[in-house]
Design a protein around this motif. Structure first.
Motif, PDB file in Angstrom:
ATOM      1  N   PRO A   1       2.606 -22.693  10.409  1.00 60.45           N
ATOM      2  CA  PRO A   1       2.211 -21.798  11.503  1.00 60.45           C
ATOM      3  C   PRO A   1       2.007 -20.369  11.017  1.00 60.45           C
ATOM      4  N   LEU A   2       1.384 -19.560  11.862  1.00 59.90           N
ATOM      5  CA  LEU A   2       1.244 -18.102  11.696  1.00 59.90           C
ATOM      6  C   LEU A   2       0.274 -17.687  10.606  1.00 59.90           C
ATOM      7  N   THR A   3      -0.524 -18.610  10.083  1.00 58.60           N
ATOM      8  CA  THR A   3      -1.456 -18.247   9.015  1.00 58.60           C
ATOM      9  C   THR A   3      -2.840 -18.819   9.278  1.00 58.60           C
ATOM     10  N   GLN A   4      -3.844 -18.077   8.831  1.00 68.20           N
ATOM     11  CA  GLN A   4      -5.221 -18.552   8.801  1.00 68.20           C
ATOM     12  C   GLN A   4      -5.743 -18.591   7.368  1.00 68.20           C
ATOM     13  N   ASN A   5      -4.836 -18.388   6.400  1.00 69.99           N
ATOM     14  CA  ASN A   5      -5.243 -18.303   4.991  1.00 69.99           C
ATOM     15  C   ASN A   5      -4.139 -18.917   4.132  1.00 69.99           C
ATOM     16  N   TYR A   6      -4.075 -20.241   4.136  1.00 66.01           N
ATOM     17  CA  TYR A   6      -3.025 -20.994   3.439  1.00 66.01           C
ATOM     18  C   TYR A   6      -3.536 -21.336   2.040  1.00 66.01           C
ATOM     19  N   GLN A   7      -2.892 -20.803   1.009  1.00 68.57           N
ATOM     20  CA  GLN A   7      -3.420 -20.885  -0.349  1.00 68.57           C
ATOM     21  C   GLN A   7      -2.486 -21.625  -1.297  1.00 68.57           C
ATOM     22  N   PHE A   8      -3.101 -22.201  -2.330  1.00 65.56           N
ATOM     23  CA  PHE A   8      -2.389 -22.902  -3.398  1.00 65.56           C
ATOM     24  C   PHE A   8      -2.169 -21.975  -4.594  1.00 65.56           C
ATOM     25  N   GLU A   9      -1.108 -22.237  -5.336  1.00 61.62           N
ATOM     26  CA  GLU A   9      -0.873 -21.600  -6.632  1.00 61.62           C
ATOM     27  C   GLU A   9      -0.233 -22.637  -7.545  1.00 61.62           C
ATOM     28  N   ALA A  10      -0.958 -23.071  -8.571  1.00 61.20           N
ATOM     29  CA  ALA A  10      -0.439 -24.036  -9.534  1.00 61.20           C
ATOM     30  C   ALA A  10       0.553 -23.354 -10.474  1.00 61.20           C
ATOM     31  N   GLU A  11       1.634 -24.039 -10.808  1.00 65.62           N
ATOM     32  CA  GLU A  11       2.668 -23.447 -11.650  1.00 65.62           C
ATOM     33  C   GLU A  11       3.252 -24.479 -12.613  1.00 65.62           C
ATOM     34  N   MET A  12       3.717 -24.002 -13.778  1.00 64.35           N
ATOM     35  CA  MET A  12       4.666 -24.758 -14.574  1.00 64.35           C
ATOM     36  C   MET A  12       6.061 -24.312 -14.150  1.00 64.35           C
ATOM     37  N   VAL A  13       6.955 -25.282 -13.958  1.00 64.84           N
ATOM     38  CA  VAL A  13       8.291 -25.003 -13.453  1.00 64.84           C
ATOM     39  C   VAL A  13       9.318 -25.304 -14.540  1.00 64.84           C
ATOM     40  N   VAL A  14      10.280 -24.392 -14.685  1.00 66.02           N
ATOM     41  CA  VAL A  14      11.374 -24.546 -15.630  1.00 66.02           C
ATOM     42  C   VAL A  14      12.630 -24.937 -14.865  1.00 66.02           C
ATOM     43  N   ALA A  15      13.297 -26.012 -15.286  1.00 65.43           N
ATOM     44  CA  ALA A  15      14.548 -26.453 -14.678  1.00 65.43           C
ATOM     45  C   ALA A  15      15.707 -26.029 -15.569  1.00 65.43           C
ATOM     46  N   ILE A  16      16.608 -25.217 -15.015  1.00 72.61           N
ATOM     47  CA  ILE A  16      17.736 -24.695 -15.786  1.00 72.61           C
ATOM     48  C   ILE A  16      18.870 -25.727 -15.800  1.00 72.61           C
ATOM     49  N   GLY A  17      19.444 -25.946 -16.985  1.00 76.55           N
ATOM     50  CA  GLY A  17      20.442 -26.990 -17.154  1.00 76.55           C
ATOM     51  C   GLY A  17      21.857 -26.527 -17.350  1.00 76.55           C
ATOM     52  N   LYS A  18      22.067 -25.228 -17.603  1.00 77.82           N
ATOM     53  CA  LYS A  18      23.430 -24.701 -17.716  1.00 77.82           C
ATOM     54  C   LYS A  18      23.419 -23.220 -17.364  1.00 77.82           C
ATOM     55  N   GLY A  19      24.587 -22.704 -16.996  1.00 75.87           N
ATOM     56  CA  GLY A  19      24.673 -21.349 -16.495  1.00 75.87           C
ATOM     57  C   GLY A  19      24.894 -20.308 -17.568  1.00 75.87           C
ATOM     58  N   GLY A  20      24.476 -19.065 -17.255  1.00 74.82           N
ATOM     59  CA  GLY A  20      24.701 -17.958 -18.173  1.00 74.82           C
ATOM     60  C   GLY A  20      24.193 -16.649 -17.610  1.00 74.82           C
ATOM     61  N   ARG A  21      24.776 -15.578 -18.073  1.00 74.60           N
ATOM     62  CA  ARG A  21      24.372 -14.230 -17.691  1.00 74.60           C
ATOM     63  C   ARG A  21      24.052 -13.437 -18.960  1.00 74.60           C
ATOM     64  N   ASN A  22      23.118 -12.497 -18.851  1.00 69.09           N
ATOM     65  CA  ASN A  22      22.714 -11.670 -19.993  1.00 69.09           C
ATOM     66  C   ASN A  22      22.387 -12.541 -21.201  1.00 69.09           C
ATOM     67  N   ILE A  23      21.534 -13.526 -20.957  1.00 73.65           N
ATOM     68  CA  ILE A  23      21.158 -14.477 -22.003  1.00 73.65           C
ATOM     69  C   ILE A  23      20.192 -13.810 -22.975  1.00 73.65           C
ATOM     70  N   PRO A  24      20.482 -13.807 -24.271  1.00 79.09           N
ATOM     71  CA  PRO A  24      19.534 -13.220 -25.218  1.00 79.09           C
ATOM     72  C   PRO A  24      18.272 -14.066 -25.332  1.00 79.09           C
ATOM     73  N   ARG A  25      17.163 -13.386 -25.560  1.00 82.84           N
ATOM     74  CA  ARG A  25      15.884 -14.081 -25.630  1.00 82.84           C
ATOM     75  C   ARG A  25      15.908 -15.208 -26.647  1.00 82.84           C
ATOM     76  N   GLU A  26      16.519 -14.980 -27.794  1.00 85.84           N
ATOM     77  CA  GLU A  26      16.499 -15.973 -28.868  1.00 85.84           C
ATOM     78  C   GLU A  26      17.317 -17.220 -28.521  1.00 85.84           C
ATOM     79  N   ALA A  27      18.175 -17.138 -27.500  1.00 79.79           N
ATOM     80  CA  ALA A  27      18.966 -18.302 -27.087  1.00 79.79           C
ATOM     81  C   ALA A  27      18.496 -18.880 -25.763  1.00 79.79           C
ATOM     82  N   ALA A  28      17.481 -18.286 -25.141  1.00 81.31           N
ATOM     83  CA  ALA A  28      17.130 -18.622 -23.766  1.00 81.31           C
ATOM     84  C   ALA A  28      16.720 -20.079 -23.587  1.00 81.31           C
ATOM     85  N   LEU A  29      15.994 -20.634 -24.545  1.00 80.88           N
ATOM     86  CA  LEU A  29      15.502 -22.003 -24.369  1.00 80.88           C
ATOM     87  C   LEU A  29      16.631 -23.028 -24.394  1.00 80.88           C
ATOM     88  N   GLU A  30      17.801 -22.641 -24.879  1.00 82.98           N
ATOM     89  CA  GLU A  30      18.953 -23.541 -24.862  1.00 82.98           C
ATOM     90  C   GLU A  30      19.422 -23.830 -23.438  1.00 82.98           C
TER      91      GLU A  30
END
Length: 232
Positions: free
Chosen positions: A70-99
């Motif tokens: 509802p409430l729209t006359q311009n409903y648009q798509f946006e294709a994305e690659m999605v990343v699923a995070i598997g463990k928690g962390g804060r202030n993750i360094p870039r070199e370790a991020a893919l872990e």
């Protein structure tokens, strides 16, 4: 003490190895392809990543028919690659991020574009344009052990078989490791979080009956059909 009502069940996203991924939060990266930034009328310079959030319950599986909202006359798509995070962390360094990545999927960030632009032009949050029921279709999540880490390869969207978005993941202004490092400075990322990494140029409107397919090299497609208006 008893609950006043039963909470909603968790949103579970299927994985290609037969498990279910409990979805916690969605972080959606804005203007992460230069050509898309230009079509949105913005400078594509590599500014720090910015993002908005969505409820977990906006996620619906591939194969769904999603109502025209509802409430729209311009409903648009946006294709994305999605990343699923598997463990928690804060202030993750870039070199370790893919872990911290469990896996990858295709997805859609469906948008009430007129509401988004109205809010943007008034300096207001984008929530009404982005965060609503069935706004985040998601394909099968493929674990890293199956597909590796995706930094290049085709990302494409078709509507009724016609190509509307066609780019390469290598065009991401901020790749996955940069995004994870940046978000984790503001939030503690947790297992179950999803990161929608941004959309290429070519976004556009759809109508009831349209069939959308999102493809990313190495991943399963996301396919949805636009249904009747939600308030019909």
């Amino acid at each position: 003490m008893t609950l006043l009502f039963n909470p909603l069940p968790p949103v579970l996203a299927p994985t290609s190895d037969g498990h279910e991924f409990p979805v916690r939060r969605l972080f959606c990266i804005g203007r992460n392809y230069a050509a898309h930034a230009r079509e949105m009328g913005k400078d594509p310079d590599r500014e720090p990543p910015f993002y908005f959030t969505k409820w977990a319950e906006t996620v619906v599986p591939t194969g769904s028919t999603i109502a025209y909202p509802p409430l729209t006359q311009n409903y648009q798509f946006e294709a994305e690659m999605v990343v699923a995070i598997g463990k928690g962390g804060r202030n993750i360094p870039r070199e370790a991020a893919l872990e911290y990545v469990y896996g990858y999927a295709t997805g859609l960030d469906m948008t009430r574009r007129d509401l988004q632009f109205e809010a943007r032009d008034k300096g207001r949050p984008w929530s009404a344009g982005k965060n609503f029921e069935q706004a985040s279709p998601l394909g099968l999540i493929h674990p890293v052990s199956e597909v590796g880490h995706l930094s290049s390869g085709s990302i494409r969207l078709t509507v009724n078989g016609e190509v509307r978005q066609d780019a390469d993941l290598a065009e991401l202004l901020w790749p996955v490791e940069d995004i994870i490092a940046h978000i984790s400075q503001a939030y503690r990322l947790e297992a179950g979080d999803l990161i929608y990494t941004g959309t290429p140029a070519g976004v556009g409107a759809v109508a009831s009956g349209d069939k959308i397919t999102v493809s990313v090299a190495g991943l399963s497609d996301t396919r949805v059909t636009i249904g009747s208006p939600a308030n019909a």
